[in-house]
Every structure is written in structure tokens, then in C-alpha cells.
Design a protein around this motif. Structure first.
Motif, PDB file in Angstrom:
ATOM      1  N   VAL A 180       3.126  19.826 -13.287  1.00  0.00           N
ATOM      2  CA  VAL A 180       4.246  20.571 -13.751  1.00  0.00           C
ATOM      3  C   VAL A 180       3.961  20.186 -15.520  1.00  0.00           C
ATOM      4  CG1 VAL A 180       6.593  21.301 -14.029  1.00  0.00           C
ATOM      5  CG2 VAL A 180       5.492  20.771 -11.747  1.00  0.00           C
ATOM      6  N   HIS A 181       3.826  21.193 -16.439  1.00  0.00           N
ATOM      7  CA  HIS A 181       3.820  20.906 -17.712  1.00  0.00           C
ATOM      8  C   HIS A 181       5.058  21.132 -18.399  1.00  0.00           C
ATOM      9  CE1 HIS A 181      -0.863  20.633 -17.690  1.00  0.00           C
ATOM     10  NE2 HIS A 181      -0.721  21.609 -16.828  1.00  0.00           N
ATOM     11  N   GLU A 182       5.765  20.088 -18.366  1.00  0.00           N
ATOM     12  CA  GLU A 182       7.146  20.175 -19.105  1.00  0.00           C
ATOM     13  C   GLU A 182       7.259  19.682 -20.487  1.00  0.00           C
ATOM     14  OE1 GLU A 182       8.325  17.112 -16.234  1.00  0.00           O
ATOM     15  OE2 GLU A 182       9.489  18.715 -15.299  1.00  0.00           O
ATOM     16  N   PRO A 183       8.155  20.106 -21.099  1.00  0.00           N
ATOM     17  CA  PRO A 183       8.620  19.642 -22.566  1.00  0.00           C
ATOM     18  C   PRO A 183       8.707  18.279 -22.470  1.00  0.00           C
ATOM     19  CG  PRO A 183      10.169  21.018 -21.764  1.00  0.00           C
ATOM     20  CD  PRO A 183       9.225  21.224 -20.789  1.00  0.00           C
ATOM     21  N   ALA A 184       8.794  17.713 -23.790  1.00  0.00           N
ATOM     22  CA  ALA A 184       9.135  16.428 -23.801  1.00  0.00           C
ATOM     23  C   ALA A 184      10.565  15.970 -23.374  1.00  0.00           C
ATOM     24  CB  ALA A 184       9.193  16.006 -25.411  1.00  0.00           C
ATOM     25  N   MET A 203       0.782  -1.234  -0.201  1.00  0.00           N
ATOM     26  CA  MET A 203       0.044   0.123   0.043  1.00  0.00           C
ATOM     27  C   MET A 203       0.879   1.280   0.022  1.00  0.00           C
ATOM     28  SD  MET A 203      -3.235  -0.530   2.404  1.00  0.00           S
ATOM     29  CE  MET A 203      -2.426  -0.951   4.034  1.00  0.00           C
ATOM     30  N   THR A 204       2.007   1.266   0.750  1.00  0.00           N
ATOM     31  CA  THR A 204       2.921   2.327   0.737  1.00  0.00           C
ATOM     32  C   THR A 204       3.517   2.854  -0.578  1.00  0.00           C
ATOM     33  OG1 THR A 204       3.241   1.978   3.135  1.00  0.00           O
ATOM     34  CG2 THR A 204       4.743   3.542   1.908  1.00  0.00           C
ATOM     35  N   VAL A 205       3.889   1.824  -1.134  1.00  0.00           N
ATOM     36  CA  VAL A 205       4.670   2.148  -2.541  1.00  0.00           C
ATOM     37  C   VAL A 205       3.589   2.702  -3.411  1.00  0.00           C
ATOM     38  CG1 VAL A 205       5.555   1.017  -4.593  1.00  0.00           C
ATOM     39  CG2 VAL A 205       6.566   0.464  -2.240  1.00  0.00           C
ATOM     40  N   ALA A 206       2.413   2.230  -3.213  1.00  0.00           N
ATOM     41  CA  ALA A 206       1.076   2.679  -4.269  1.00  0.00           C
ATOM     42  C   ALA A 206       1.022   4.271  -3.569  1.00  0.00           C
ATOM     43  CB  ALA A 206       0.032   2.018  -4.093  1.00  0.00           C
ATOM     44  N   PHE A 207       0.962   4.440  -2.434  1.00  0.00           N
ATOM     45  CA  PHE A 207       0.500   5.713  -1.774  1.00  0.00           C
ATOM     46  C   PHE A 207       1.782   6.758  -2.336  1.00  0.00           C
ATOM     47  CE2 PHE A 207       1.195   9.103   1.329  1.00  0.00           C
ATOM     48  CZ  PHE A 207      -0.024   9.709   1.490  1.00  0.00           C
ATOM     49  N   VAL A 208       2.848   6.247  -1.936  1.00  0.00           N
ATOM     50  CA  VAL A 208       3.956   7.376  -2.433  1.00  0.00           C
ATOM     51  C   VAL A 208       4.063   7.332  -3.818  1.00  0.00           C
ATOM     52  CG1 VAL A 208       6.575   7.610  -2.181  1.00  0.00           C
ATOM     53  CG2 VAL A 208       5.370   6.679  -0.477  1.00  0.00           C
ATOM     54  N   GLY A 209       4.025   6.355  -4.668  1.00  0.00           N
ATOM     55  CA  GLY A 209       3.789   6.558  -6.124  1.00  0.00           C
ATOM     56  C   GLY A 209       2.939   7.414  -6.606  1.00  0.00           C
ATOM     57  N   ASP A 210       1.775   7.436  -6.063  1.00  0.00           N
ATOM     58  CA  ASP A 210       0.467   8.333  -6.249  1.00  0.00           C
ATOM     59  C   ASP A 210       0.811   9.833  -5.876  1.00  0.00           C
ATOM     60  OD1 ASP A 210      -0.819   6.117  -7.365  1.00  0.00           O
ATOM     61  OD2 ASP A 210      -2.327   6.040  -5.553  1.00  0.00           O
ATOM     62  N   VAL A 211       1.270   9.938  -4.934  1.00  0.00           N
ATOM     63  CA  VAL A 211       1.937  11.399  -4.660  1.00  0.00           C
ATOM     64  C   VAL A 211       2.804  11.844  -5.466  1.00  0.00           C
ATOM     65  CG1 VAL A 211       3.052  12.798  -2.785  1.00  0.00           C
ATOM     66  CG2 VAL A 211       1.344  11.037  -1.984  1.00  0.00           C
ATOM     67  N   GLN A 212       3.975  11.143  -5.946  1.00  0.00           N
ATOM     68  CA  GLN A 212       4.790  11.629  -6.595  1.00  0.00           C
ATOM     69  C   GLN A 212       4.508  11.926  -8.223  1.00  0.00           C
ATOM     70  OE1 GLN A 212       7.796   8.718  -6.236  1.00  0.00           O
ATOM     71  NE2 GLN A 212       8.764   9.527  -4.110  1.00  0.00           N
ATOM     72  N   GLU A 213       3.438  10.876  -8.591  1.00  0.00           N
ATOM     73  CA  GLU A 213       2.927  11.013 -10.109  1.00  0.00           C
ATOM     74  C   GLU A 213       1.914  12.307  -9.976  1.00  0.00           C
ATOM     75  OE1 GLU A 213       0.660   8.369 -13.194  1.00  0.00           O
ATOM     76  OE2 GLU A 213       1.277   7.493 -11.539  1.00  0.00           O
ATOM     77  N   GLN A 214       1.204  12.289  -8.922  1.00  0.00           N
ATOM     78  CA  GLN A 214       0.148  13.353  -8.856  1.00  0.00           C
ATOM     79  C   GLN A 214       1.039  14.864  -8.913  1.00  0.00           C
ATOM     80  OE1 GLN A 214      -1.965  12.560  -5.338  1.00  0.00           O
ATOM     81  NE2 GLN A 214      -3.008  10.733  -6.370  1.00  0.00           N
TER      82      GLN A 214
END
Length: 886
Positions: free
Chosen positions: A653-657, A637-648
Motif C-alpha cells: 500500500v503506497h501511503e502518504p507520509a 520464528m513465529t514472530v519473524a514469520f508474522v512480522g514478515d507477513v504484516q510488513e509485506q
């Protein structure tokens, strides 16, 4: 802009390191298990909040600099956990006064708080009030660190009506934040009733950015309503800072404990020169006598301060805080603010310009922009109980209470105001390193008890420490105040070993600033010193005179007499100096303290290292594959939680390719490597990423998506390679000529009660008799290490011993390949030899090879003056063998 120079104290760095180490453990272990691994304590999630979000507390007593730690913690969390360069931070102050103070500091480009944030985020930093955040632009919210300073009252909704507060209302100025969001992002947000449109509110902006929440004076904000309020913003983590965290757990009484990750002791504040201790207390039943004594004390302190300024240039104007009584309709004789002020002006002839009234309708402190300025005349502040909240004046030296202190709550708010040390630096005169309390009371012991309770309840000190922090004050004897007064030592005994030439040579070894004030009378065999001997000067003299038998008593007597230390403050018996020589190495003909610089060439050329092992081992892991790494449900669950936070956060941030150079730069920015040049680090990271794409068939976009995880794995790989390099270079030391090494008493640790720091005092029931200091730091009350301490304490050949605490400024250490080795105990034997003892459980002996080697090298280099022993499996007889030379 003027350069900002604010060096963190060691305990502040330790607290931040503990915070960073904990956050780095969270992705793999979970918030709960990571806390238990880091702090060795049970973890209690906060009610209403996501249990996967870290919720921890750093406990720092009054005067310890909580806010500077909070400012640095933002960068630590961004790098170690959020993996984001644009964190949103909700900084909750306990009151409007503290809010204004914090806001002003964070916006001042020359203030250390702002400098701490700028060191991590540069100019990409926005600091706002709630009112200003109601019109926060999207670029400011996502372009860098965004700090919103508020009180929790700005967000509380007791009646659950979200229209009751502006932060929950639709605002046209915030509409832009919610355009172009994905369905996944929208699903997390509060919607306008009956629609799928997110409410364009500040609360939703916060929820979108998963804020880090900093709670100052957290003990004020631990109600269910407070936690429920925070849950509305879906925080990524919560960091509490307080001197007095809640430790009891009883949900039926709405008591929820803080998870104290790191606890700073009073001893550490004292060693770091942050606070004035001990508090000297004097009582008298006559309130007029008490005021007179306080005024005399302040006058004497001002004379000392002027002498200090003449020597050092530091300006100090000691101030008294008078604690008056509140008004009463039934008691017209109460000593109110006005009554005390009238007594000072009419009877004691103190100019009104030197008095400030604050409380009971008076707010004269508010009109003072800088009470520390030389142009300010205020020397007396009269209040009732609480001063202006956030008032912080290190010039406050004396507390004078004209009424009985009947409970700790009567003193806790004002007591902390006299504890802060001016400039956070010890003064050469010990009288300026203490605080003073004068109280109208018939019972000294009761008053002293209430002062101690105030230190525990209000200032956050440990109960055992508080017992030593209040001392009786028997007045000043300032007949020797002239700066040119010569103090005389006890005579150095005339023995065949105490040669005149050795005394002269010792004086010549002293630094010029000390040598200029020290003389030796060959007839009386007494040392003479002009002015005051500071504690650091005393220690320097002890090391210089170590070859002169009996000189240590002469130096100690100079220190005591020049600082007018009271007999009641001195240790019982004949307590000799405890000097531990350090391991030195000859380098270009000079004897130097052995450090990493002697076996490591910097910078390290990381570019020459092969990342093939990393490429072979690494594979992308996410919530679906975590079961292969950590089979616990919490870990998954924690990997999912931390991964979700980092991805969110990354989606905001709208970054170039992504290109390979951009990805390499992003990864490199998040890996500290002071021993590696940036070009060398980039070469290594590039080779690692190219290897993953070529041998694992990962696409560049796929690597970019999991860049936070890859950065963390590459950091671990670089750390592993660094340790291998350090170990190889370190091994070469032991092939060197033994004559290269030597121990030197003039390059040594001097154990001193003013510089003995620890995290927690020993609380066990067993009473040790030979520990060099009254307090014993960081010793468990049971276990094999405790038994080793008992063995030393009972040993007939041990005169004193010290629990040597890891990573404290004045602890004894030896150099390891990476980091320092702090033996568990250091003993002064009855024959004058020094013995270092490192206890190891049998299962840890193999990994202690480097500690054993360097310990034995230190002992061998001492010409028989030092011993090193590493007992294991309760075999303490090896201590006897070492002492006997078996």
C-alpha cells in the motif's frame, strides 16, 4: 440498498471468537503451540506449506451455515492476525456449481455473505473469478479486500508444467503489479527463466499478497497435490470449513488430518433452530405403499404449513425428494426417475407441473430460479443420488427412497437436503420442526442404521448424537387440525396449596399472545388452549404457573397433546420441569435480571485514563529481540514469520507520509471498543504514542513501522484498564442492601432437551443415571470435575442434575465484572430446591473469589430455595453440608 439483517447464531459467533483468539495467540506462541492452547489438541502442519502459517479447520455439520462463518472470518483474520485493511483472499469452492452459487451471493449487495464482508471493509471490496483476476488492476488488489473465488482445479499442475495453466503465465495486463518493487519483494517471486524479472502472472500476484486461503468442503482437497498447489502462493494462513474433516493421519496413505479448532454439535444446530430434527423413519417392503405414505405425509404437512402461515405469515410448501434407482441394461424393472414420475402422474394423479426431475439426463431444477416462491408449483423432486450441487431448499421435508438404502454413501448426499429449517426458525407446530424419511425396505433397524451412518459420514454429526436423531414414525393423527380446536390438559389437583386465585393470577401474568388462547375451567380444573402450544409458549407457561402445585403436569400435557407428540418420544417416568431462577435486582422499583448495565455507566471515558504504565512497560520487539520475551525457537520464528507477513502486506500500500493523527486513526480502527467513544479512544492513544516518543525516544516513522505490534499492545492495555474499572464497579454491588436482590422463577432458565447445547457429547464408559438429558455435554471422562458429577449422580437428595455448558444460549449464568459465570453443574433436589455447583481445583480458588461471591448472593436472595456450593480438592462433603444447611 435495503438494509441487510442477519444475526449470527451463538455457535457461529463462538466459532469466530475461537478463530480470532487463536490468531491473536499465534504471534507470541506460534501456530502449533497457539492451537494446542486454544483447542487442547495436537497440531499437524500441512505438507509442503510453511509450518509457521496457521492451518486450522472449523467443523460445522450440514445445515449449520459454513459460508456465513467464512465470510465473517475474513474480517477476523485481517484484524486479529494480518493487521491489514486490504487482505487478498483465495476462496476455494469444491465445485463449479458451488463456485457460481458463492460468487453470486458475494456479489449481491443484499446478501448476508456480502453484508458480512461489507461490515469489515465497506465499499473497498472486490470479488472476482479467476478469469477476471487475470486482468486484476493494482488499485483493486491493494486498495481493499480482494476475494478471488475459484476451484483448486484452476491452479493444479499435475505435470509440473507451469505453462499448462493461465494463472502461471506472463500476462501483460498484470505487469503493473510488479513495477517499483523492492529487491526483498522480488526475491520471493517466481522469475522468468534466465532473468531476474518476476513472471507477471496471477500466481505471482497472489504470492506477493500472501493470501488468506479459505477452503470450503475441505475434506475434498487434502491430497499432496492440493497442498503443493497452495504452497505456490505462499499463503499467510489457511482456514478450512467442512462437516467431515479428515481426522486420520497416515502420510503413507496420503491422509493428512485437519486441525479442528472448533467443532459445532448437532445439539447446537438444533438449539439455533437451523435444522429439522429428529428424522421420522417409516419402512415397508412394498415400494408403492412407501410412496403412498410419503405422499400422505407431505399432504398433512402442507395442511400444517397453511395453518402456520395463517398465524405467522410464513409461507412453506413442503417438498418430497424421491430417490429413484439408476438405469440397468440387465434389469428393466428398476424404479428409475422416469418410472417413478410415471407412477406419480398416472397412478397418483399428480400434475406434471408439480414434479421436477433432476439426474439421469434430466436437469429440471436448473430451470427454477426460486423454488421457494409462492408461484412455483413444484412439490415433488425425483433424483437418483446427487441433486444439483449446492441446491438448498429448506422446503424439502420428506425423503422417499424406493430402493433399499444399503450403505451410508447411498444416503449421505441427499439426506442433508431435508435437514435445513425454513427461515432458520422453529415453527409453532412441532410437525414442521422434523424431517421425514420413507424407505422401501424389509428391515427397519438396518435402514435406521444406514440413516444414522449417513448423518455421521456425510452430514458431519457425532456418532453418539446420531443415535438420537432417527426416530420411528407411526403416522399422523390429524383429527384435531382445526385452528379453533381446544385442547384440554390434565386436571390440576384440588389441594389447599393449589388455590384458584393463583391459577387466575398465573394466567394474567402470561404475555397477551398466550393469554388470549388459554382458559381455565374451574369445575374440571383443566387448562384449555386454542390451537398449538409451541415449545417457547410451554416454557413461558411453566414459569408463570410455578407457584401452583401440579400445574406443571397440566402445562406439559397441553404441549404434548397440541403437538401430537408420540408416546415413544416421551421421557421414561415422571420427569418434572427443571426451572432455575435467575438473580434479579430492583431498579427504579422494577425487578430486572442483573446484568452489567446495573453497575457500569456507559460510555466509559477512556480519555481520563493515564497511559503511563503502558509507556513504561512497552518496547518495540522484533525478530532480533524476541528471545528476551519467548526463548523458544518456535516463538522466535513465529514472530519473524508474522512480522514478515504484516510488513509485506503494508509495503503493498503506497501511503502518504505518516502523521501522528493518521497513526492514531489507524490504530483506533483496529481496536474494538463499543463501550468507549471514538474521541475518547483517540485521546488515550495519542497520549500513549506521545509518551513513547518523548520518554523512549522512538521516532514517529519507527512507531509507524511497528504499528501492528503497537496496536496489539494498546488493545491489551485498554482491556486491562477496562477490567480494573469493571472490578471496582462490581465490588460496589456487594455493599448494597440485600433486599435489593431477589431470585424470580418467572425470570428463569427452563432446562429443555430442545435447547440443551454443547460442543461435544460425553463419551465415557461410566453410565450416569440422573442427568436430566440423555446426552451430557462437555464432560471429560476422568478428572476431578468428572468425580464431582459422579458424586451428584449418586447422591440420595439429588433428583436430577445438568452439566451446565459455558456460553450456550439456554445455560444458567450469573453476572461477573466482565462476562458471565456458568456454574459447572445445576441440580434439582428431591425437596424441590435448586443447587448450583462450581468445582475448582485448589490452585484456582483464589481467582474464583468473584464467582463465590455472586453464587452466594444468588443463594441468599432466594429465600432458601437455592443453594450454591464450590467444592475443591475432591472435598465433596461440602455438598452434603449445603443440603443439610450445616
Amino acid at each position: 440498498m435495503a438494509a441487510v439483517n442477519f444475526e449470527l447464531r451463538s455457535y457461529q459467533s463462538d466459532a469466530l471468537n475461537a478463530f480470532g483468539d487463536y490468531l491473536r495467540k499465534v504471534p507470541n506462541l506460534g501456530a502449533r503451540t497457539a492451537f494446542m492452547a486454544q483447542a487442547n489438541l495436537l497440531y499437524t502442519p500441512a505438507p509442503f506449506l510453511n509450518e509457521e502459517a496457521p492451518y486450522v479447520c472449523i467443523r460445522i455439520p450440514t445445515g449449520g451455515g459454513k459460508t456465513i462463518v467464512a465470510a465473517h472470518a475474513v474480517g477476523v483474520a485481517a484484524a486479529a492476525y494480518l493487521q491489514a485493511e486490504n487482505p487478498m483472499v483465495l476462496w476455494l469452492a469444491p465445485s463449479k456449481a458451488i463456485l457460481d452459487q458463492t460468487l453470486k451471493a458475494l456479489r449481491n449487495l443484499e446478501h448476508p455473505y456480502r453484508a458480512a464482508l461489507a461490515a469489515d471493509f465497506g465499499r473497498n471490496l472486490t470479488v472476482l473469478t479467476v478469469d477476471e483476476a487475470l486482468s486484476l488492476s493494482r488499485p483493486d488488489a491493494s486498495g481493499g479486500a480482494c476475494i478471488i473465488v475459484a476451484t483448486i482445479q484452476s491452479f493444479k499442475i499435475e505435470d509440473k508444467d507451469t505453462d499448462a495453466r493461465r494463472v502461471y503465465r506472463d500476462a501483460g495486463s498484470l505487469m503493473d503489479h510488479f513495477s517499483g518493487l523492492t529487491d526483498t519483494q522480488i526475491a520471493r517471486l517466481d522469475k522468468v527463466e534466465g532473468t531476474h524479472r518476476p513472471v507477471a502472472s496471477l500466481a505471482n500476484v497472489l504470492k506477493l499478497h500472501r493470501p488468506m486461503v479459505i477452503v470450503d468442503e475441505a475434506h475434498n482437497n487434502q491430497t499432496p497435490l492440493s497442498f503443493d498447489t497452495l504452497s505456490r502462493f505462499d499463503p499467510s494462513l489457511i482456514l478450512e470449513l467442512t462437516a467431515t474433516p479428515q481426522t486420520k493421519s497416515d502420510p503413507t496413505k496420503e491422509l493428512y488430518p485437519s486441525n479442528v479448532l472448533y467443532h459445532v454439535s448437532a445439539a447446537e444446530l438444533k438449539v439455533a433452530e437451523m435444522i429439522k430434527l429428529p428424522i421420522r423413519l417409516q419402512t415397508d417392503a412394498d415400494w408403492k405403499k412407501v410412496i403412498g405414505q410419503a405422499l400422505d405425509c407431505r399432504e398433512a404437512l402442507e395442511l400444517e404449513a397453511k395453518a402456520e402461515e395463517a398465524e405467522t405469515g410464513e409461507y412453506i410448501r413442503p417438498i418430497i425428494l424421491f430417490q429413484a434407482q439408476s438405469k440397468s441394461k440387465t434389469d428393466p424393472d428398476r424404479l428409475t426417475i422416469e418410472a417413478v414420475a410415471q407412477y406419480l402422474t398416472d397412478e397418483m394423479r399428480i400434475p406434471r407441473t408439480q414434479i421436477a426431475l433432476h439426474g439421469g439426463g434430466h436437469r429440471e431444477l436448473d430451470g427454477l430460479d426460486d423454488i421457494a416462491s409462492k408461484t412455483c408449483e413444484v412439490r415433488h423432486v425425483i433424483t437418483i443420488q446427487a441433486l444439483r450441487e449446492g441446491w438448498d431448499c429448506p422446503f424439502a421435508y420428506v425423503l422417499c427412497s424406493v430402493g433399499e438404502l444399503k450403505s451410508p454413501t447411498a444416503v449421505e448426499q441427499i439426506l442433508g437436503r431435508v435437514l435445513r429449517m425454513p427461515s432458520a426458525r422453529r415453527k409453532s407446530r412441532d410437525t414442521l420442526n422434523r424431517a421425514y424419511a420413507f424407505v422401501a425396505s424389509k428391515n427397519f433397524n438396518d435402514t435406521a442404521g444406514n440413516l444414522k451412518d449417513g448423518l455421521v459420514v456425510g452430514a458431519g454429526f457425532d456418532r453418539l448424537e446420531a443415535e438420537e436423531l432417527v426416530k420411528a414414525h407411526s403416522g399422523f393423527q390429524f383429527s384435531e387440525d382445526r385452528s379453533d380446536y381446544q385442547h384440554e390438559s390434565d386436571a390440576i389437583e384440588d389441594t389447599p396449596d393449589s388455590k384458584l386465585a393463583d391459577v387466575i393470577n398465573a394466567i394474567q401474568k402470561l404475555p397477551p399472545s398466550i393469554r388470549a388462547k388459554v382458559k381455565f375451567d374451574t369445575e374440571s380444573r383443566k387448562l384449555k388452549v386454542t390451537g398449538v402450544v409451541s415449545r417457547d409458549q410451554r416454557n413461558t407457561m411453566l414459569m408463570a404457573f410455578h407457584k401452583v402445585p401440579g400445574a406443571e403436569k397440566a402445562v406439559e400435557s397441553l404441549f404434548i397433546r397440541s403437538n401430537r407428540i408420540q408416546a415413544s418420544e416421551l421421557p421414561q417416568g415422571d420427569k418434572v420441569p427443571f426451572i432455575v431462577p435467575q438473580l434479579c435486582i430492583y431498579s427504579q422499583g422494577e425487578l430486572e435480571l442483573l446484568t452489567r448495565d446495573h453497575f457500569l455507566d456507559l460510555p466509559w471515558n477512556l480519555a481520563n485514563c493515564d497511559p503511563a504504565n503502558f509507556v513504561d512497560r512497552y518496547r518495540i520487539k522484533d525478530a532480533s529481540t524476541v528471545g528476551l520475551i519467548d526463548t523458544s525457537n518456535e516463538g522466535r520464528m513465529t514472530v519473524a514469520f508474522v512480522g514478515d507477513v504484516q510488513e509485506q502486506l503494508s509495503m503493498l500500500v503506497h501511503e502518504p507520509a505518516w502523521t501522528l493523527p493518521r497513526l492514531v486513526n489507524w490504530i483506533d480502527r483496529g481496536i474494538p471498543h463499543p463501550d468507549v467513544t471514538k474521541p475518547a479512544a483517540k485521546v488515550f492513544i495519542s497520549k500513549a504514542l506521545e509518551g513513547l516518543m518523548q520518554r523512549k525516544n522512538y521516532a514517529l516513522d519507527e512507531l509507524a513501522r511497528y504499528r501492528a505490534e503497537i496496536r496489539r499492545a494498546l488493545k491489551e492495555e485498554i482491556d486491562k484498564l477496562r477490567k480494573e474499572r469493571e472490578a471496582g464497579s462490581y465490588d460496589a454491588l456487594f455493599a448494597a442492601d440485600a433486599q435489593t436482590f431477589e431470585t424470580a422463577a418467572d425470570n428463569a432458565i427452563v432446562f429443555d432437551d430442545q435447547s440443551y447445547a454443547y460442543n461435544q457429547p460425553y463419551r465415557g464408559g461410566h453410565r450416569f443415571q440422573k442427568h436430566y438429558f440423555k446426552e451430557i455435554g462437555d464432560l471429560n471422562e476422568r478428572g476431578e470435575e468428572f468425580q464431582c458429577a459422579q458424586y451428584l449422580d449418586n447422591h440420595k437428595d439429588v433428583r436430577y442434575w445438568v452439566r451446565n455448558v459455558d456460553r450456550k444460549p439456554n445455560a444458567f449464568w450469573l453476572q461477573l465484572p466482565s462476562g458471565k459465570f456458568y456454574p459447572d453443574f445445576v441440580a434439582l433436589l428431591t425437596d424441590g430446591r435448586i443447587m448450583a455447583v462450581e468445582y475448582k481445583g485448589a490452585h484456582l480458588m483464589e481467582e474464583s473469589r468473584d464467582k463465590l461471591r455472586i453464587g452466594e448472593l444468588w443463594a441468599d436472595a432466594s429465600a432458601g430455595n437455592c443453594l450454591f456450593v464450590m467444592p475443591t480438592d475432591r472435598n465433596f462433603t461440602v455438598i452434603d453440608d449445603a443440603i443439610k444447611g450445616v
